[in-house]
Structure formats: structure tokens, C-alpha cells
Scaffold this motif. Structure first.
Motif, PDB file in Angstrom:
ATOM      1  N   TRP A  80       0.822  -1.209   0.000  1.00 21.61           N
ATOM      2  CA  TRP A  80       0.000   0.000   0.000  1.00 21.61           C
ATOM      3  C   TRP A  80       0.858   1.263   0.000  1.00 21.61           C
ATOM      4  CZ3 TRP A  80      -4.896   0.695  -1.139  1.00 21.61           C
ATOM      5  CH2 TRP A  80      -5.758  -0.403  -1.090  1.00 21.61           C
ATOM      6  N   THR A  84       0.757   3.776  -3.151  1.00 24.13           N
ATOM      7  CA  THR A  84       0.410   5.183  -2.925  1.00 24.13           C
ATOM      8  C   THR A  84       1.470   6.110  -3.499  1.00 24.13           C
ATOM      9  OG1 THR A  84      -0.783   4.590  -0.900  1.00 24.13           O
ATOM     10  CG2 THR A  84      -0.163   6.895  -1.166  1.00 24.13           C
ATOM     11  N   HIS A  87       1.013   6.057  -7.214  1.00 18.66           N
ATOM     12  CA  HIS A  87      -0.203   6.804  -7.541  1.00 18.66           C
ATOM     13  C   HIS A  87       0.060   8.303  -7.537  1.00 18.66           C
ATOM     14  CE1 HIS A  87      -4.660   7.762  -6.356  1.00 18.66           C
ATOM     15  NE2 HIS A  87      -4.337   8.224  -7.540  1.00 18.66           N
ATOM     16  N   TRP A 145      -5.546  12.731  -4.177  1.00 18.19           N
ATOM     17  CA  TRP A 145      -4.879  12.723  -2.875  1.00 18.19           C
ATOM     18  C   TRP A 145      -5.809  12.171  -1.796  1.00 18.19           C
ATOM     19  CZ3 TRP A 145      -0.062  13.627  -0.920  1.00 18.19           C
ATOM     20  CH2 TRP A 145       0.907  14.112  -1.825  1.00 18.19           C
ATOM     21  N   ALA A 148      -5.908   8.440  -2.283  1.00 18.50           N
ATOM     22  CA  ALA A 148      -4.625   7.843  -1.885  1.00 18.50           C
ATOM     23  C   ALA A 148      -4.493   7.779  -0.363  1.00 18.50           C
ATOM     24  CB  ALA A 148      -3.476   8.651  -2.490  1.00 18.50           C
ATOM     25  N   VAL A 152      -4.132   4.256   1.840  1.00 20.34           N
ATOM     26  CA  VAL A 152      -2.981   3.884   2.653  1.00 20.34           C
ATOM     27  C   VAL A 152      -3.344   3.825   4.139  1.00 20.34           C
ATOM     28  CG1 VAL A 152      -2.065   6.203   3.091  1.00 20.34           C
ATOM     29  CG2 VAL A 152      -0.485   4.245   2.848  1.00 20.34           C
ATOM     30  N   GLN A 155      -6.499   0.780   4.041  1.00 17.09           N
ATOM     31  CA  GLN A 155      -6.070  -0.436   3.359  1.00 17.09           C
ATOM     32  C   GLN A 155      -7.253  -1.381   3.102  1.00 17.09           C
ATOM     33  OE1 GLN A 155      -2.711  -2.249   5.351  1.00 17.09           O
ATOM     34  NE2 GLN A 155      -1.803  -0.260   5.795  1.00 17.09           N
TER      35      GLN A 155
END
Length: 278
Positions: A80, A84, A87, A145, A148, A152, A155
Motif C-alpha cells: 500500500w 500510494t 499513484h 490525494w 490515496a 494507505v 487499506q
């Protein structure tokens, strides 16, 4: 795009033969491809000279599907964090590409040039040089954002759906931006595209209603337990709510493709040099 839609039907059928968490990636694999190709299609309408090449586009889609497989198999903390970072890096690179319309290069001074743009276009000016592009990128960065950070931190177990949500959110944002810009610059949207846009909204609303509120599917349960949640058939005494979701979503995808094909029919007789770029 048409072949991707056909393959999505085939892969979705493969998933529904034995619906499990691991097999769900078959159902979503070509959804990523469809969403990515749709965004490239929309972008290429106004930027045919700087659009991504076929090689780089399909390489990127292949890497995305590889990430999806890794996320399903190795969906742990380290993955993750890595995903991220990837990403956010992609959002950063695409923001530069869209804002500068391809007139930038990736080298050691890229961060210095970005800081110069922020200092001159944002901090010292009443408004950015490219207002519309800046508004699109601002919304896009906020949404990405937020997704993301949510990913994270929480999860989510279903990584395939999480990745699909990223693609759908960006596709809807860019499609909305494109239509808004046509209206803003007083380009005429013909009656046929307007009709299909309205019908597409109604179709997708109905599809999501049956998917979220009516269809009861859960791959985490054993087959016998899942069978107990089956509802009565509602169409022709044969198809249930989940079938209706598939019918409506397939029709919605088809009309979405039609909209992208005919949205700019008002510009057929306009020389390309006179078509606005946004």
C-alpha cells in the motif's frame, strides 16, 4: 475500446463461473483498460499531436493490471505504501503533462521548474495563467490525494475495486470537465448527444440502484450461504436483480461510447486550426 468492451464481457463471464476474491480481478482487468482508453480518447480529440502513443499507452495499462494482481495477492502494508507513492507520482506527472500540454521534460530540474510555476502562477498572480486547466488539475489532485490517503490509511481488502474507483473518478471528472468546457466556450451540443447523455445518466442511475440496493452478492461466504441470500427473479421469472444490473450497466457502457463518438459532431465542418484546445 470496442474490443475492450467485448473482452470485459468475456472476463466477467469467467469471474461469474466461480466468483471469489481472487477471481474478481478477471472482472475488473478490462474495466481499467476501458477507463484508460476512454480518457485517452477524450484527450486526443483536442490534443492529437501530443497524445500518448499506442506503445506507451498499452505498456502503462499492462503495468496497471500487474499492480492490480500484486494488490490482490500481496495486499500488505508495504504494498500500500509503494502503490500510494506510485499513484501520487503518476498524478504529479500527468498534472505537468496536462498543464504544460506536453511542453515539459522529466529531468533533474523538474522540481525546480514546478516550484517556479507555483511561485509565478499561484503565489504572485491573481489567477493562474491557464485558469481552466488549473481548475481541472486542482480538482483532480484533491480527489486523487483523498483517495490515496484513504487507501494507505484504511487499506481496504478489495484492492481491485479500490483501483477501479480511481479510474472511474478520474474518467468522470475529465468527462464532466470536457462537456463543461464545450458549454463554456459556447460550442453547440447537438440534440442526439444530449439525448444519449440524459439516457446514459438514467441508465447508470438504474444500474447502480440495482447493484447497491437490490443485488445481494458476497464472495466471502460459502456457496451454500450465498445461495440462501438469493432473491426471487424479477424479470421474466428468470433474471434477478444482479442480472438487471448487468443489463443496465452494459447498456450504459454502450451509450457512454456513443456519447464520446458523437459529442463533437458540431465541429465536423470546422477546420482543426479553429477548434479550441482545452
Amino acid at each position: 475500446m470496442g474490443l475492450a468492451l467485448v473482452m470485459e464481457g468475456i472476463m466477467s463471464g469467467c469471474y461469474h463461473v466461480c466468483p471469489t476474491y481472487s477471481n474478481f480481478q478477471f472482472d475488473t482487468a478490462f474495466m481499467y483498460v476501458i477507463a484508460g482508453l476512454c480518457m485517452l480518447k477524450i484527450y486526443s480529440i483536442r490534443h492529437p499531436d501530443i497524445n500518448a502513443t499506442a506503445n506507451s499507452s498499452y505498456l502503462a495499462l499492462a503495468l496497471i493490471i500487474l499492480l492490480a494482481v500484486l494488490g490482490v495477492v500481496y495486499g500488505r502494508v508495504w504494498f500500500w505504501i509503494l502503490f500510494t507513492l506510485v499513484h501520487i507520482a503518476c498524478v504529479y506527472a500527468l498534472s505537468l503533462e496536462i498543464y504544460f500540454m506536453g511542453r515539459w521534460k522529466l529531468d533533474g530540474n523538474v522540481f525546480k521548474r514546478v516550484w517556479f510555476v507555483i511561485k509565478t502562477d499561484v503565489m504572485q498572480c491573481a489567477a493562474p495563467t491557464h485558469k481552466m486547466r488549473f481548475a481541472l488539475l486542482l480538482c483532480g489532485n484533491i480527489i486523487n490525494w483523498a483517495i490515496a490517503i484513504f487507501g494507505v490509511v484504511s487499506q481496504p481488502k478489495d484492492f481491485a475495486s479500490y483501483l477501479l474507483a480511481i479510474f472511474i473518478a478520474n474518467l468522470l471528472l475529465y468527462m464532466t470537465f470536457y462537456i463543461s468546457m464545450k458549454i463554456y466556450f459556447k460550442e453547440r451540443i447537438l440534440p442526439v448527444p444530449v439525448f444519449f447523455i440524459l439516457m446514459d445518466i438514467i441508465t447508470w442511475a438504474g444500474a447502480l440502484y440495482f447493484f447497491i440496493f437490490k443485488a445481494h452478492t458476497n464472495w466471502e461466504k460459502m456457496p451454500a450461504q450465498s445461495r440462501e441470500e438469493n432473491d426471487n427473479c424479477i424479470v421474466l421469472n428468470f433474471y434477478d436483480a444482479h442480472d438487471v444490473w448487468h443489463f443496465l450497466s452494459a447498456l450504459g457502457l454502450f451509450m457512454s461510447f456513443l456519447i464520446m463518438m458523437i459529442l463533437d459532431d458540431d465541429l465536423i465542418k470546422i477546420p482543426r486550426s479553429k477548434i479550441r484546445v482545452f
